[in-house]
Design an enzyme around this catalytic site. Structure first.
Site, mmCIF file in Angstrom:
data_model
loop_
_atom_site.group_PDB
_atom_site.id
_atom_site.type_symbol
_atom_site.label_atom_id
_atom_site.label_comp_id
_atom_site.label_asym_id
_atom_site.label_seq_id
_atom_site.Cartn_x
_atom_site.Cartn_y
_atom_site.Cartn_z
ATOM 1 N N ARG A 99 0.676 -1.125 0.295
ATOM 2 C CA ARG A 99 -0.060 -0.384 -0.206
ATOM 3 C C ARG A 99 0.751 1.119 0.141
ATOM 4 O O ARG A 99 1.835 1.535 1.008
ATOM 5 C CB ARG A 99 -1.621 -0.256 1.115
ATOM 6 N N ASP B 284 1.012 -12.379 10.422
ATOM 7 C CA ASP B 284 1.977 -12.374 11.537
ATOM 8 C C ASP B 284 1.166 -13.904 12.368
ATOM 9 O O ASP B 284 2.663 -14.037 12.765
ATOM 10 C CB ASP B 284 1.242 -10.900 12.331
#
Ligand code: URA
Length: 210
Positions: free
Chosen positions: A105, A204
């Protein structure tokens, strides 16, 4: 697939997803559960594939037996969390061709920018299943599917684990021809773009990077 969104409510999928959501689930368990759940979701996302028959010999007599028709399908992982879904799906469809789309992004424009794109040849003749566990804002999914269509894909399905209503709406607007298969549709996105209640950051949690 006729529905735009298929919500897989099978008890095994729902039970495993609950375990994955829990904060105290270890990285090892999370990964194992993701592998198992992705196989169950693969079963659902491949429903209704075109079939043909092949002449085979059984020990008793020859028969025309059903086999999946057409070119090998293509699985495309949206990096990095897509890789967690990819592994399990590949166990169920071992001859699938595999592609990867990497997007980040841009912090100024907030738009997804491509940093990697490598997909199988002859995409136009294959069923393409794009995989990303979290359909949150839908920005990266929409951008990834834009790229796949530009590369020739015409028959695309999208497989995720969790979807936010915002992401589903964005996909429906941009790509109404791409059916979505998901294990859950959660309540909403928070101000940071996380799915609520969700399971946190899927990358994660599966790679143990936090
Ligand atoms: N990506 C994630 O990993 N988690 C979310 O909740 C939203 C996007």
């Amino acid at each position: 697939m006729t529905e735009h969104v298929t919500h897989v409510t099978h008890p095994l999928v729902q039970h495993k997803l609950t375990l994955m959501r829990q904060t105290d689930t270890s990285t090892a368990s999370f990964r194992q559960l993701l592998r198992e759940i992705s196989q169950l979701l693969a079963y659902e996302v491949t429903r209704g594939l075109p079939m043909t028959t092949r002449r085979i010999d059984t020990p008793l007599e020859p028969m025309d037996a059903p086999v999946i028709d057409g070119k090998k399908l293509a699985l495309v992982s949206i990096l990095r969390a897509g890789n967690g879904l990819l592994d399990g799906v590949l166990e169920l469809i071992p001859s699938a061709r595999v592609g990867f789309v990497g997007l980040y992004r841009d912090e100024e424009t907030l738009k997804p920018v491509q940093y990697y794109f490598k997909v199988p040849t002859e995409l136009e003749d294959r069923l393409v299943i794009a995989v990303d566990p979290m359909l949150a804002t839908g920005n990266s999914s929409v951008a990834a599917i834009d790229l796949l269509k530009k590369a020739g894909a015409k028959n695309i399905r999208f497989l995720c684990l969790l979807a936010a209503p915002e992401g589903i709406a964005r996909m429906k607007e941009a790509h109404p021809d791409v059916p979505i298969v998901t294990a859950a549709i959660d309540s909403h996105l928070n101000e940071n773009g996380y799915i609520v209640p969700g399971l946190g950051d899927a990358g994660d949690r599966m790679f143990g990077t936090k």
